[in-house]
Design a protein around this motif. Structure first.
Motif, short mmCIF file in Angstrom:
data_model
loop_
_atom_site.label_atom_id
_atom_site.label_comp_id
_atom_site.label_asym_id
_atom_site.label_seq_id
_atom_site.Cartn_x
_atom_site.Cartn_y
_atom_site.Cartn_z
N PHE A 175 2.20 -10.67 -12.50
CA PHE A 175 2.26 -11.20 -11.43
C PHE A 175 3.09 -12.32 -11.51
N SER A 176 3.54 -13.04 -10.53
CA SER A 176 4.47 -14.40 -10.57
C SER A 176 3.86 -15.41 -10.16
N HIS A 177 3.75 -16.32 -11.14
CA HIS A 177 3.79 -17.96 -10.39
C HIS A 177 3.29 -17.90 -8.54
N ARG A 178 4.51 -17.65 -8.29
CA ARG A 178 4.40 -17.79 -6.34
C ARG A 178 3.15 -16.54 -6.41
N GLN A 179 2.79 -15.61 -6.58
CA GLN A 179 1.97 -14.91 -6.01
C GLN A 179 0.46 -15.32 -6.61
N LEU B 1 -7.74 -9.63 -4.85
CA LEU B 1 -8.51 -9.49 -3.88
C LEU B 1 -7.79 -8.81 -2.29
N LEU B 2 -8.76 -8.24 -1.56
CA LEU B 2 -7.50 -7.65 -0.29
C LEU B 2 -9.51 -7.73 1.01
N LEU C 180 -4.20 -13.25 5.25
CA LEU C 180 -2.30 -12.35 5.11
C LEU C 180 -2.29 -11.30 4.58
N VAL C 181 -3.81 -9.86 4.63
CA VAL C 181 -3.71 -8.55 4.14
C VAL C 181 -3.44 -8.20 5.32
N ASP C 182 -2.39 -7.32 5.20
CA ASP C 182 -2.09 -6.18 6.19
C ASP C 182 -2.76 -4.68 5.69
N LEU C 183 -4.25 -5.10 5.70
CA LEU C 183 -4.79 -3.22 5.56
C LEU C 183 -4.70 -2.31 6.56
N ARG C 184 -3.94 -0.99 5.96
CA ARG C 184 -3.97 -0.03 7.44
C ARG C 184 -4.81 0.96 6.86
N ILE C 185 -5.33 2.49 7.43
CA ILE C 185 -5.59 3.32 7.45
C ILE C 185 -5.01 4.26 7.55
N LEU C 186 -4.18 5.11 6.96
CA LEU C 186 -2.94 5.98 7.04
C LEU C 186 -3.95 7.92 6.74
N ASP C 187 -3.85 8.51 7.50
CA ASP C 187 -4.57 10.13 7.80
C ASP C 187 -3.22 10.43 6.43
N MET D 53 -11.49 9.01 8.35
CA MET D 53 -11.29 8.43 6.74
C MET D 53 -10.09 8.65 7.15
N GLY D 54 -9.43 8.19 6.02
CA GLY D 54 -8.41 7.98 5.24
C GLY D 54 -8.05 6.95 4.24
N GLU D 55 -6.09 6.82 3.82
CA GLU D 55 -6.00 6.23 2.23
C GLU D 55 -5.90 4.39 2.93
N ILE D 56 -6.39 3.66 2.14
CA ILE D 56 -6.04 2.32 2.65
C ILE D 56 -4.39 1.96 2.04
N VAL D 57 -4.26 1.54 2.74
CA VAL D 57 -2.23 0.53 2.13
C VAL D 57 -2.90 0.03 2.99
N VAL D 58 -1.38 -1.71 1.82
CA VAL D 58 -1.72 -2.79 1.96
C VAL D 58 -0.42 -2.77 1.21
N ARG D 59 -0.42 -4.78 2.65
CA ARG D 59 1.07 -5.60 1.86
C ARG D 59 0.04 -6.50 2.13
N ALA D 60 0.79 -7.67 1.37
CA ALA D 60 0.20 -9.25 1.38
C ALA D 60 0.98 -9.93 0.11
#
Length: 551
Positions: free
Chosen positions: A200-204, A338-339, A369-376, A389-396
């Motif tokens: 992980f970076s300082h920014r993160q 954390l998500l 700031l967490v963009d969380l989606r659940i995909l089939d 149900m589907g898989e959790i995928v994220v961007r943050a």
């Protein structure tokens, strides 16, 4: 890429980088006399913390550590670890928090793979390191961390931490550099292959810290506030103790570091130091609730954030009865972590606690700031109905961007521009996520999906059950069927038929299907755990495969 308007900064304007050193400013500014406590051995204030971080930076530099070098830390949770969390990355080096619960071979692999330059090592781990030092070609020296007398060692020691620190200058001019510089590194174990390096970076880390602090703005939520006393019960070698040491230092709260985790000692520290906030995995919570000190200690007012694995309702109920206010969160090593955190509405907070508990053990709601989606399986978002149900995928902004020296595994993690968690879940119309299982742990029997977590939760509600783990095992007729390993409470003679009868009630009420009741229920003395205290389903499956092969 969308073309936007960018106005250049004024001449002389400072581009302020998000560096870990900035997290130190407010604690010593607003609460200089607040304490840092190390078990029953040591305590000092924030002024001293700041001074010791400066001394450590000088010590590291004098030991030959420069920007980009990696410093390994093998220690229990201590003030020294906190000082390393800051000093090492603040000089531009990388802090490798070594998982001391891995096998010597795995530790040798991670330290060699990380190309560790200098090693700070507690006396407890000196014999182990002496046995693998020939496998660590990049290491140029060792600094010992001790809590007592100095045992002999054949490692090339540069000296003892406190002695060297006392001889170092108390001022260091910490530089500014690119906020995307790597700050920390640790290794996570998977189901196959060698451990993977997560960095992980300082920014993160700064953005993750700021986000943890926003959680206190929500009414009735458990995470850290400025009037809390903080004690981690998640190892500092694991995802920076979930990032809370950074948040606690920024707030300037009293911090209590327990050293090696011993349940009775943890309860004594909670009681004697006035601890109000901690975090841990469910198995550690169970050990705390069952220890001798807990029998005559009121835990009223102890807030506990639970994560790492599903929190069974039975355990949550036991914790509530002993006074602990529990709340679940969700994340993983690659997400910093954390998500999600359970968020209760005003109406839910007004409910009796027995009605709140099923809500408090849910996976939670994505934090800011967490963009969380659940995909089939086709990559499409599932319905927000709390069932599909589907898989959790994220961007943050704080997610791991890959694995050290393993670009192919990083590309697998980030398929399609989303970080794939490997967790199966549903989501409600209100945005509450509920994990159903890990993709590799969900049980498919006769074409139907069975959640091992849901079964574990129901079995744990039996009053005589201490712990439970459910896996899927091959079945010629149905493909897979559930197998449950159950540990009974002390002094109880638990029978498999009692568990089946208990589950039949949920079949009768329509909560589960009859094929969800495991044909095999084994009463065992203990359930295998990973190095960070999670149920080790990988090892359980391996044992089952070996048993089948023998038969």
């Amino acid at each position: 890429m969308v073309k936007t308007r960018i106005i250049p900064p004024a001449q002389g304007a400072h581009a302020y980088p998000l560096l870990i050193k900035s997290l130190l400013l407010s604690g010593v500014r607003y609460h200089p006399e607040q304490e840092i406590v190390y078990a029953d051995r040591l305590r000092y204030d924030y002024r001293t913390l700041n001074q010791r971080i400066h001394r450590l930076a000088n010590l590291l530099t004098a030991s030959g550590v420069g920007p980009g070098d990696t410093v390994a830390l093998l220690d229990w949770d201590s003030h020294r670890s906190l000082e390393c969390f800051f000093a090492v990355p603040m000089i531009g080096a990388v802090l490798h928090t070594v998982n001391v619960r891995l096998s010597p071979a795995q530790i040798a692999y991670t330290m060699s793979h990380a190309e560790d330059h200098l090693v700070l090592v507690h006396d407890d781990f000196l014999p182990m390191l002496a046995g693998i030092q020939d496998e660590l070609p990049t290491v140029r020296g060792y600094i010992r961390l001790t809590d007592g007398e100095l045992p002999p060692s054949r490692l090339p020691l540069l000296g003892e931490y406190e002695t060297l620190l006392a001889g170092a200058d108390c001022h260091y001019d910490f530089p500014e550099f690119d906020e995307n510089s790597v700050a920390t590194l640790f290794y996570t174990t998977g189901t196959t292959g060698d451990p993977k390096g997560v960095y992980f970076s300082h920014r993160q880390l700064v953005l993750h810290t700021l986000n943890e602090l926003t959680l206190a703005a929500h009414t009735g939520q458990a995470p850290l506030r400025s009037d809390d006393v903080y004690m981690p019960i998640t190892p500092m070698f694991h995802v920076h103790a979930w990032g809370f040491p950074y948040a606690a230092t920024m707030l300037g709260v009293k911090q209590v570091y327990p050293g090696r985790y011993e349940p009775d000692k943890l309860v004594r520290l909670y009681r004697d130091e006035g601890v109000t906030f901690s975090h841990c995995v469910p198995t550690i919570l169970q050990m705390i609730l069952d220890c001798k000190e807990a029998r005559h200690t009121s835990m009223q007012g102890w807030k506990m954030l639970l994560g790492g694995s599903a929190l069974p309702l039975g355990l949550a109920t036991q914790a509530h009865r002993q006074g602990i206010l529990i709340q679940a969160g969700y994340g993983m090593s690659e997400t910093c972590p954390l998500l999600c955190v359970v968020h209760l509405t005003g109406e839910e907070l007004a409910l009796p606690m027995d009605d709140q508990l099923p809500l408090r053990i849910r996976t939670g709601t994505p934090i800011p700031l967490v963009d969380l989606r659940i995909l089939d399986e086709q990559g499409q978002e599932v319905a927000h109905d709390g069932v599909t149900m589907g898989e959790i995928v994220v961007r943050a902004p704080w997610l791991a961007q890959g694995y050290l020296k393993e670009p192919e595994k990083g590309a697998e993690l980030w398929q399609g521009g989303w970080l794939h968690t490997g967790d199966m879940a549903s989501i409600t119309s209100g945005g509450t996520v509920e994990i159903k299982d890990r993709i590799k742990d969900v049980i498919k029997t006769g074409g139907e999906w069975i959640s091992s977590l849901a079964l574990e939760n129901l079995i744990s509600a039996h009053p005589e059950v201490h712990a439970v783990a459910v896996i899927g095992v091959p079945d010629e007729q149905w493909g897979e069927r559930p197998l449950a390993l159950v540990v009974g409470k002390e002094g109880v003679l638990l029978e498999p038929e009692a568990i089946k009868a208990h589950l039949q009630r949920f079949v009768d009420s329509g909560r589960i299907n009859r094929w969800a009741i495991p044909r095999q229920i084994r009463i065992v003395q203990e359930i295998p755990k990973t190095s960070v205290g999670k149920v080790n389903k990988k090892l359980i499956r391996e044992h089952e495969q070996q048993a089948v092969s023998r038969n």
